[in-house]
Design a protein around this motif. Sequence first.
Motif, PDB file in Angstrom:
ATOM      1  N   ASP A  21       0.866  -1.181   0.000  1.00  0.00           N
ATOM      2  CA  ASP A  21       0.000   0.000   0.000  1.00  0.00           C
ATOM      3  C   ASP A  21       0.904   1.233   0.000  1.00  0.00           C
ATOM      4  N   LEU A  22       1.237   1.730  -1.165  1.00  0.00           N
ATOM      5  CA  LEU A  22       2.166   2.848  -1.289  1.00  0.00           C
ATOM      6  C   LEU A  22       1.484   4.202  -1.119  1.00  0.00           C
ATOM      7  N   ARG A  23       0.195   4.190  -0.748  1.00  0.00           N
ATOM      8  CA  ARG A  23      -0.486   5.445  -0.387  1.00  0.00           C
ATOM      9  C   ARG A  23       0.013   5.943   0.966  1.00  0.00           C
ATOM     10  N   GLN A  24       0.636   5.040   1.730  1.00  0.00           N
ATOM     11  CA  GLN A  24       1.143   5.369   3.062  1.00  0.00           C
ATOM     12  C   GLN A  24       2.638   5.680   2.960  1.00  0.00           C
ATOM     13  N   PRO A  25       3.060   6.926   3.247  1.00  0.00           N
ATOM     14  CA  PRO A  25       4.479   7.270   3.133  1.00  0.00           C
ATOM     15  C   PRO A  25       5.410   6.327   3.902  1.00  0.00           C
ATOM     16  N   GLY A  47       3.835  21.057   6.342  1.00  0.00           N
ATOM     17  CA  GLY A  47       3.246  19.942   7.083  1.00  0.00           C
ATOM     18  C   GLY A  47       2.975  18.712   6.239  1.00  0.00           C
ATOM     19  N   GLU A  48       3.610  18.621   5.067  1.00  0.00           N
ATOM     20  CA  GLU A  48       3.397  17.493   4.159  1.00  0.00           C
ATOM     21  C   GLU A  48       4.542  16.485   4.276  1.00  0.00           C
ATOM     22  N   PRO A  49       4.247  15.192   4.114  1.00  0.00           N
ATOM     23  CA  PRO A  49       5.304  14.174   4.221  1.00  0.00           C
ATOM     24  C   PRO A  49       6.180  14.144   2.973  1.00  0.00           C
ATOM     25  N   TYR A  50       7.446  13.828   3.167  1.00  0.00           N
ATOM     26  CA  TYR A  50       8.354  13.533   2.070  1.00  0.00           C
ATOM     27  C   TYR A  50       9.433  12.602   2.593  1.00  0.00           C
ATOM     28  N   ILE A  51      10.146  11.970   1.694  1.00  0.00           N
ATOM     29  CA  ILE A  51      11.214  11.044   2.060  1.00  0.00           C
ATOM     30  C   ILE A  51      12.512  11.572   1.473  1.00  0.00           C
ATOM     31  N   LEU A  52      13.566  11.540   2.268  1.00  0.00           N
ATOM     32  CA  LEU A  52      14.903  11.889   1.813  1.00  0.00           C
ATOM     33  C   LEU A  52      15.663  10.591   1.576  1.00  0.00           C
ATOM     34  N   SER A  53      16.243  10.461   0.377  1.00  0.00           N
ATOM     35  CA  SER A  53      16.996   9.259   0.032  1.00  0.00           C
ATOM     36  C   SER A  53      18.146   9.649  -0.886  1.00  0.00           C
ATOM     37  N   GLY A  54      18.775   8.679  -1.513  1.00  0.00           N
ATOM     38  CA  GLY A  54      19.884   8.971  -2.402  1.00  0.00           C
ATOM     39  C   GLY A  54      20.102   7.869  -3.410  1.00  0.00           C
ATOM     40  N   ASN A  56      23.128   7.039  -6.824  1.00  0.00           N
ATOM     41  CA  ASN A  56      24.264   7.436  -7.661  1.00  0.00           C
ATOM     42  C   ASN A  56      25.113   8.533  -7.024  1.00  0.00           C
ATOM     43  N   GLY A  57      25.230   8.535  -5.717  1.00  0.00           N
ATOM     44  CA  GLY A  57      26.044   9.528  -5.026  1.00  0.00           C
ATOM     45  C   GLY A  57      25.355  10.851  -4.771  1.00  0.00           C
ATOM     46  N   GLY A  58      24.137  11.007  -5.201  1.00  0.00           N
ATOM     47  CA  GLY A  58      23.383  12.244  -4.982  1.00  0.00           C
ATOM     48  C   GLY A  58      22.130  11.974  -4.170  1.00  0.00           C
ATOM     49  N   SER A  59      21.482  13.040  -3.754  1.00  0.00           N
ATOM     50  CA  SER A  59      20.251  12.862  -2.973  1.00  0.00           C
ATOM     51  C   SER A  59      19.024  13.070  -3.851  1.00  0.00           C
ATOM     52  N   PHE A  60      17.926  12.503  -3.427  1.00  0.00           N
ATOM     53  CA  PHE A  60      16.634  12.753  -4.053  1.00  0.00           C
ATOM     54  C   PHE A  60      15.570  12.697  -2.973  1.00  0.00           C
ATOM     55  N   THR A  61      14.415  13.244  -3.290  1.00  0.00           N
ATOM     56  CA  THR A  61      13.285  13.166  -2.381  1.00  0.00           C
ATOM     57  C   THR A  61      12.161  12.396  -3.058  1.00  0.00           C
ATOM     58  N   VAL A  62      11.303  11.844  -2.235  1.00  0.00           N
ATOM     59  CA  VAL A  62      10.041  11.294  -2.700  1.00  0.00           C
ATOM     60  C   VAL A  62       8.979  12.202  -2.099  1.00  0.00           C
ATOM     61  N   GLU A  63       8.269  12.901  -2.956  1.00  0.00           N
ATOM     62  CA  GLU A  63       7.233  13.828  -2.513  1.00  0.00           C
ATOM     63  C   GLU A  63       5.876  13.204  -2.785  1.00  0.00           C
ATOM     64  N   PHE A  64       4.927  13.464  -1.905  1.00  0.00           N
ATOM     65  CA  PHE A  64       3.608  12.837  -1.988  1.00  0.00           C
ATOM     66  C   PHE A  64       2.554  13.874  -2.369  1.00  0.00           C
ATOM     67  N   TYR A  65       1.561  13.428  -3.142  1.00  0.00           N
ATOM     68  CA  TYR A  65       0.504  14.317  -3.621  1.00  0.00           C
ATOM     69  C   TYR A  65      -0.862  13.704  -3.363  1.00  0.00           C
ATOM     70  N   GLY A  66      -1.861  14.568  -3.179  1.00  0.00           N
ATOM     71  CA  GLY A  66      -3.229  14.114  -2.968  1.00  0.00           C
ATOM     72  C   GLY A  66      -3.412  13.367  -1.667  1.00  0.00           C
ATOM     73  N   CYS A  67      -2.695  13.799  -0.624  1.00  0.00           N
ATOM     74  CA  CYS A  67      -2.755  13.104   0.671  1.00  0.00           C
ATOM     75  C   CYS A  67      -3.929  13.598   1.512  1.00  0.00           C
ATOM     76  N   GLU A  68      -4.428  12.712   2.320  1.00  0.00           N
ATOM     77  CA  GLU A  68      -5.390  13.062   3.359  1.00  0.00           C
ATOM     78  C   GLU A  68      -4.590  13.085   4.658  1.00  0.00           C
ATOM     79  N   LEU A  70      -1.414  13.042   6.678  1.00  0.00           N
ATOM     80  CA  LEU A  70      -0.077  12.495   6.431  1.00  0.00           C
ATOM     81  C   LEU A  70      -0.129  11.084   5.855  1.00  0.00           C
ATOM     82  N   LYS A  71      -1.281  10.710   5.289  1.00  0.00           N
ATOM     83  CA  LYS A  71      -1.420   9.353   4.758  1.00  0.00           C
ATOM     84  C   LYS A  71      -2.385   9.354   3.575  1.00  0.00           C
ATOM     85  N   ASP A  72      -2.663   8.178   3.079  1.00  0.00           N
ATOM     86  CA  ASP A  72      -3.602   7.980   1.975  1.00  0.00           C
ATOM     87  C   ASP A  72      -3.340   8.939   0.818  1.00  0.00           C
ATOM     88  N   CYS A  73      -2.112   8.894   0.299  1.00  0.00           N
ATOM     89  CA  CYS A  73      -1.694   9.763  -0.800  1.00  0.00           C
ATOM     90  C   CYS A  73      -2.008   9.094  -2.141  1.00  0.00           C
TER      91      CYS A  73
END
Length: 162
Positions: A21-25, A47-54, A56-68, A70-73
């Motif tokens: 269930d990938l609707r849950q961050p 106040g929105e959830p996001y994930i910090l990851s990396g 190839n030696g760089g960083s990226f984020t996973v940003e969520f849209y259409g959330c209710e 902090l969940k059900d995105c």
Amino acid sequence: MIEALIWATAALAVPEGPVLDLRQPGNVVTALQAAGYRAELKINKAGEPYILSGVNGGSFTVEFYGCEGLKDCGSFQFTSWYKKDPLYTAALTNEWNATKRFLKVGVDSDGDLRQFLDATAVGGMTQAQFADLIDWYSQMDSDLAKFLDEKREAAKPKPAGK
């Protein structure tokens, strides 16, 4: 004969492994970690959830849209940036985007290059499907870095008389 074909077709449609269930961050954090990536769940200034990851030696984020809350995105996006460079133009982004299907790029109002890959969270996916998605992102991130290096090299002034 037709019944056997129906059963064979139905068997092919069964996903390998449980559907996440990938609707849950938090589940996306777990899926990233299971795929071998670091993942830290954070909350932005809005106040929105996001994930910090990396990758190839760089960083990226996973940003969520259409959330209710902090969940059900409804969807999420892998995103990273390259700091402002005169190389980053509409022509460059158009050249990349014209031949790439999944990873898209754009230049923001500050002149930074932003890369992004969107995915739906509706319906879920298996760990294998999610790992394939992050592998696509990793490969395309690497391809973009190579593309930018080639463009930088081509833009360098050539020595006179050569």
